[in-house]
Motif scaffolding. Structure first.
Motif, PDB file in Angstrom:
ATOM      1  N   ALA A  91       0.846  -1.224  -0.059  1.00 48.63           N
ATOM      2  CA  ALA A  91       0.081   0.118   0.002  1.00 48.63           C
ATOM      3  C   ALA A  91       0.814   1.194   0.066  1.00 48.63           C
ATOM      4  CB  ALA A  91      -1.074  -0.003   1.278  1.00 48.63           C
ATOM      5  N   GLU A  92       0.315   2.277  -0.652  1.00 50.50           N
ATOM      6  CA  GLU A  92       1.393   3.654  -0.748  1.00 50.50           C
ATOM      7  C   GLU A  92       0.954   4.377   0.777  1.00 50.50           C
ATOM      8  OE1 GLU A  92       0.456   6.202  -4.318  1.00 50.50           O
ATOM      9  OE2 GLU A  92       0.961   4.423  -5.679  1.00 50.50           O
ATOM     10  N   THR A  93      -0.200   4.299   1.109  1.00 55.33           N
ATOM     11  CA  THR A  93      -0.584   4.960   2.393  1.00 55.33           C
ATOM     12  C   THR A  93      -1.455   3.987   3.125  1.00 55.33           C
ATOM     13  OG1 THR A  93      -2.721   6.090   1.510  1.00 55.33           O
ATOM     14  CG2 THR A  93      -0.316   7.265   1.277  1.00 55.33           C
ATOM     15  N   VAL A  94      -1.563   3.984   4.310  1.00 54.40           N
ATOM     16  CA  VAL A  94      -2.358   3.265   5.409  1.00 54.40           C
ATOM     17  C   VAL A  94      -2.773   4.383   6.375  1.00 54.40           C
ATOM     18  CG1 VAL A  94      -2.689   1.413   7.012  1.00 54.40           C
ATOM     19  CG2 VAL A  94      -1.038   1.036   4.787  1.00 54.40           C
ATOM     20  N   GLU A  95      -3.880   4.892   6.325  1.00 48.41           N
ATOM     21  CA  GLU A  95      -4.259   5.749   7.245  1.00 48.41           C
ATOM     22  C   GLU A  95      -5.022   5.200   8.352  1.00 48.41           C
ATOM     23  OE1 GLU A  95      -6.718   8.822   5.368  1.00 48.41           O
ATOM     24  OE2 GLU A  95      -5.024   9.954   4.548  1.00 48.41           O
ATOM     25  N   PHE A 102      -3.484   9.913  10.506  1.00 47.37           N
ATOM     26  CA  PHE A 102      -2.170  10.141   9.890  1.00 47.37           C
ATOM     27  C   PHE A 102      -1.689   8.684   9.183  1.00 47.37           C
ATOM     28  CE2 PHE A 102      -1.752   8.496  14.268  1.00 47.37           C
ATOM     29  CZ  PHE A 102      -0.797   7.561  14.515  1.00 47.37           C
ATOM     30  N   ASP A 103      -0.686   8.654   8.227  1.00 45.16           N
ATOM     31  CA  ASP A 103      -0.453   7.525   7.693  1.00 45.16           C
ATOM     32  C   ASP A 103       0.578   6.755   8.535  1.00 45.16           C
ATOM     33  OD1 ASP A 103       0.574   5.903   5.662  1.00 45.16           O
ATOM     34  OD2 ASP A 103       1.606   7.466   4.544  1.00 45.16           O
ATOM     35  N   ALA A 104       0.464   5.430   8.900  1.00 42.74           N
ATOM     36  CA  ALA A 104       1.255   4.610   9.472  1.00 42.74           C
ATOM     37  C   ALA A 104       1.895   3.854   8.419  1.00 42.74           C
ATOM     38  CB  ALA A 104       0.260   3.438  10.087  1.00 42.74           C
ATOM     39  N   ARG A 105       1.881   3.851   7.086  1.00 43.17           N
ATOM     40  CA  ARG A 105       2.982   3.078   6.136  1.00 43.17           C
ATOM     41  C   ARG A 105       4.263   4.075   5.859  1.00 43.17           C
ATOM     42  NH1 ARG A 105       6.110   1.164   4.247  1.00 43.17           N
ATOM     43  NH2 ARG A 105       6.363  -0.106   2.375  1.00 43.17           N
ATOM     44  N   VAL A 148       4.880   7.240  14.782  1.00 41.45           N
ATOM     45  CA  VAL A 148       3.973   5.917  14.497  1.00 41.45           C
ATOM     46  C   VAL A 148       4.409   4.743  15.498  1.00 41.45           C
ATOM     47  CG1 VAL A 148       3.773   4.134  12.683  1.00 41.45           C
ATOM     48  CG2 VAL A 148       4.039   6.564  11.949  1.00 41.45           C
ATOM     49  N   ARG A 149       3.574   4.216  16.312  1.00 43.25           N
ATOM     50  CA  ARG A 149       3.860   3.261  17.227  1.00 43.25           C
ATOM     51  C   ARG A 149       3.442   1.915  16.583  1.00 43.25           C
ATOM     52  NH1 ARG A 149       0.737   6.423  22.169  1.00 43.25           N
ATOM     53  NH2 ARG A 149      -1.011   5.200  21.305  1.00 43.25           N
ATOM     54  N   PRO A 150       3.922   0.773  17.294  1.00 45.23           N
ATOM     55  CA  PRO A 150       3.459  -0.502  17.030  1.00 45.23           C
ATOM     56  C   PRO A 150       1.964  -0.667  16.930  1.00 45.23           C
ATOM     57  CG  PRO A 150       5.335  -0.425  18.506  1.00 45.23           C
ATOM     58  CD  PRO A 150       4.857   0.793  18.409  1.00 45.23           C
ATOM     59  N   ASP A 151       1.228  -0.323  17.867  1.00 44.99           N
ATOM     60  CA  ASP A 151      -0.175  -0.412  17.885  1.00 44.99           C
ATOM     61  C   ASP A 151      -0.871   0.510  16.546  1.00 44.99           C
ATOM     62  OD1 ASP A 151       0.556   1.889  19.420  1.00 44.99           O
ATOM     63  OD2 ASP A 151      -1.502   1.890  19.622  1.00 44.99           O
ATOM     64  N   SER A 156      -3.040  -1.664  13.807  1.00 43.00           N
ATOM     65  CA  SER A 156      -4.147  -1.376  13.278  1.00 43.00           C
ATOM     66  C   SER A 156      -4.511  -1.073  11.745  1.00 43.00           C
ATOM     67  CB  SER A 156      -4.564   0.458  13.949  1.00 43.00           C
ATOM     68  OG  SER A 156      -4.548   0.350  15.286  1.00 43.00           O
ATOM     69  N   GLY A 157      -3.158  -0.470  11.170  1.00 40.03           N
ATOM     70  CA  GLY A 157      -3.024  -0.764   9.650  1.00 40.03           C
ATOM     71  C   GLY A 157      -3.270  -1.891   9.018  1.00 40.03           C
ATOM     72  N   LEU A 158      -2.706  -2.971   9.658  1.00 35.12           N
ATOM     73  CA  LEU A 158      -2.937  -4.260   9.260  1.00 35.12           C
ATOM     74  C   LEU A 158      -4.214  -4.981   9.445  1.00 35.12           C
ATOM     75  CD1 LEU A 158       0.433  -5.920  10.610  1.00 35.12           C
ATOM     76  CD2 LEU A 158      -0.012  -5.624   8.699  1.00 35.12           C
ATOM     77  N   ARG A 159      -4.920  -4.508  10.301  1.00 43.19           N
ATOM     78  CA  ARG A 159      -6.278  -4.873  10.377  1.00 43.19           C
ATOM     79  C   ARG A 159      -7.164  -3.911   9.414  1.00 43.19           C
ATOM     80  NH1 ARG A 159      -5.482  -4.605  16.154  1.00 43.19           N
ATOM     81  NH2 ARG A 159      -5.974  -2.484  16.198  1.00 43.19           N
ATOM     82  N   MET A 160      -6.923  -2.927   9.250  1.00 41.12           N
ATOM     83  CA  MET A 160      -7.712  -2.023   8.229  1.00 41.12           C
ATOM     84  C   MET A 160      -7.474  -2.510   6.645  1.00 41.12           C
ATOM     85  SD  MET A 160      -7.320   1.672   9.616  1.00 41.12           S
ATOM     86  CE  MET A 160      -8.223   2.323   7.912  1.00 41.12           C
ATOM     87  N   VAL A 161      -6.162  -2.764   6.408  1.00 40.37           N
ATOM     88  CA  VAL A 161      -5.813  -3.292   4.725  1.00 40.37           C
ATOM     89  C   VAL A 161      -6.077  -4.657   4.576  1.00 40.37           C
ATOM     90  CG1 VAL A 161      -4.631  -1.023   4.764  1.00 40.37           C
ATOM     91  CG2 VAL A 161      -3.546  -3.251   5.201  1.00 40.37           C
ATOM     92  N   ALA A 162      -5.755  -5.392   5.631  1.00 39.06           N
ATOM     93  CA  ALA A 162      -5.801  -6.828   5.420  1.00 39.06           C
ATOM     94  C   ALA A 162      -6.522  -7.686   6.222  1.00 39.06           C
ATOM     95  CB  ALA A 162      -4.197  -7.257   5.710  1.00 39.06           C
ATOM     96  N   GLU A 163      -7.146  -7.000   7.045  1.00 35.53           N
ATOM     97  CA  GLU A 163      -8.386  -7.752   7.978  1.00 35.53           C
ATOM     98  C   GLU A 163      -7.425  -8.778   9.024  1.00 35.53           C
ATOM     99  OE1 GLU A 163     -11.331  -9.401   5.727  1.00 35.53           O
ATOM    100  OE2 GLU A 163     -12.474  -7.265   5.074  1.00 35.53           O
ATOM    101  N   LEU A 164      -6.224  -8.324   9.437  1.00 37.63           N
ATOM    102  CA  LEU A 164      -5.818  -9.341  10.113  1.00 37.63           C
ATOM    103  C   LEU A 164      -6.425  -9.350  11.730  1.00 37.63           C
ATOM    104  CD1 LEU A 164      -3.040 -11.264  10.695  1.00 37.63           C
ATOM    105  CD2 LEU A 164      -1.883  -9.115  11.549  1.00 37.63           C
ATOM    106  N   VAL A 165      -6.939 -10.440  12.114  1.00 42.00           N
ATOM    107  CA  VAL A 165      -7.211 -10.408  13.515  1.00 42.00           C
ATOM    108  C   VAL A 165      -6.205 -11.260  14.502  1.00 42.00           C
ATOM    109  CG1 VAL A 165      -9.273 -11.649  14.753  1.00 42.00           C
ATOM    110  CG2 VAL A 165      -9.387 -10.558  12.465  1.00 42.00           C
ATOM    111  N   THR A 166      -6.098 -10.469  15.580  1.00 40.28           N
ATOM    112  CA  THR A 166      -5.277 -10.786  16.538  1.00 40.28           C
ATOM    113  C   THR A 166      -6.152 -11.398  17.623  1.00 40.28           C
ATOM    114  OG1 THR A 166      -5.104  -8.648  17.445  1.00 40.28           O
ATOM    115  CG2 THR A 166      -3.184  -9.510  15.968  1.00 40.28           C
TER     116      THR A 166
END
Length: 289
Positions: free
Chosen positions: A149-153, A165-168, A211-214, A218-228
């Motif tokens: 992804a170019e940006t992950v808001e 803000f952009d996490a990517r 940009v923090r690990p959380d 959050s970006g992984l959940r938004m763009v790839a629906e990663l469930v932890t």
């Protein structure tokens, strides 16, 4: 009106600056930055460190904190700098301060500062995120989507309200591994469990806003629906200058260590010419305290 000034003599000047690397481990990762400040200042008093103080009506010990990890996050690489009014031996002072702090807040190293600005050296961090209940395949798929992804808001609540803000952009590298024998003692890794577990290694540039690990999660959940299924166990492994050639983070105390070694070498050469000047260096040299 005449400007008021405190009575009595001015505080002793700073004659030496020392830089510390310390950890936040185990249950002590839940201490806030303010909690650590209080614990560290008590440790300075217990160890009888000859601190330099600010001037004014409410003098404070000269302690500068840099790049503190968020509450709830473990760290192997936290840094701060202190100013002292009497020259101290860094190695012996490390032992005294480490013994004066609770287990988990451990002083790993103290070096004498030799110029430069410590916060400016902390350009990036390496983070480890342990995702219990997530398979390596799930994590790799999500990481691939995130990096493509170019940006992950993402959004995070700040003291001024919700901020987007952009996490990517700040992410330099993001890779996936699974636990092995070397990871058995890491936070969040259960060596005896057969449940899936993925480990993310994240290199992120320090930006404003940070940009923090959380935020990355959050970006992984938004763009790839990663469930932890459970909260990630997060540990900062390193922070310091960013080597753009290798996308790695180097040691921020290395320049000070090298300068001290060069200084000691030159002093050794001078001693060979003039003869020894005394016995072993004390923790704190004689002062007027």
């Amino acid at each position: 009106m005449a400007r008021r000034t405190p009575e009595g003599p001015p505080p002793a000047p700073t004659v030496q600056r020392l830089r510390l690397r310390y950890t936040k481990r185990g249950r002590l990762r839940f201490t806030s930055h303010r909690d650590f400040q209080r614990a560290f200042e008590r440790a300075l008093r217990r160890a009888e460190v000859p601190m330099a103080y600010s001037a004014g009506f409410t003098p404070h010990p000269k302690v500068s904190y840099a790049g503190a990890a968020p509450t709830g996050v473990a760290s192997e690489a936290e840094y701060l700098e202190i100013g002292v009014a009497t020259h101290c031996d860094p190695a012996r002072l490390r032992d005294l301060l480490d013994a004066s702090l609770p287990t988990g807040l451990d002083v790993l190293e103290i070096v004498e500062a030799h110029g430069g600005n410590l916060p400016e050296r902390l350009e990036a961090s390496v983070w480890e995120l342990v995702l219990a209940g997530v398979t390596r395949e799930e994590a790799e798929r999500a990481v691939g989507v995130f990096l493509a992804a170019e940006t992950v808001e993402v959004q995070r609540m700040s003291k001024n309200g919700m901020r987007t803000f952009d996490a990517r952009e700040a992410v330099i590298a993001l890779t996936v591994t699974t636990p092995d024998a070397n990871d058995a003692g890491h936070q969040g890794v259960d060596a005896g469990s057969t449940a899936p577990c993925a480990i993310l290694r994240l290199v992120v540039r320090h930006t404003t806003p940070a940009v923090r690990p959380d935020d990355v999660l959050s970006g992984l959940r938004m763009v790839a629906e990663l469930v932890t299924p459970t909260a990630a166990a997060v540990t900062r492994l390193a922070q310091g200058p960013l080597d753009t050639a290798t996308d790695s983070v180097t040691d921020p105390l290395a320049p000070d260590r090298a300068a001290s070694a060069e200084e000691h070498t030159s002093q050794g050469g001078e001693e060979l010419r003039t003869g020894p000047q005394g016995g072993a260096e004390p923790v704190v040299e004689a002062s007027n305290r």
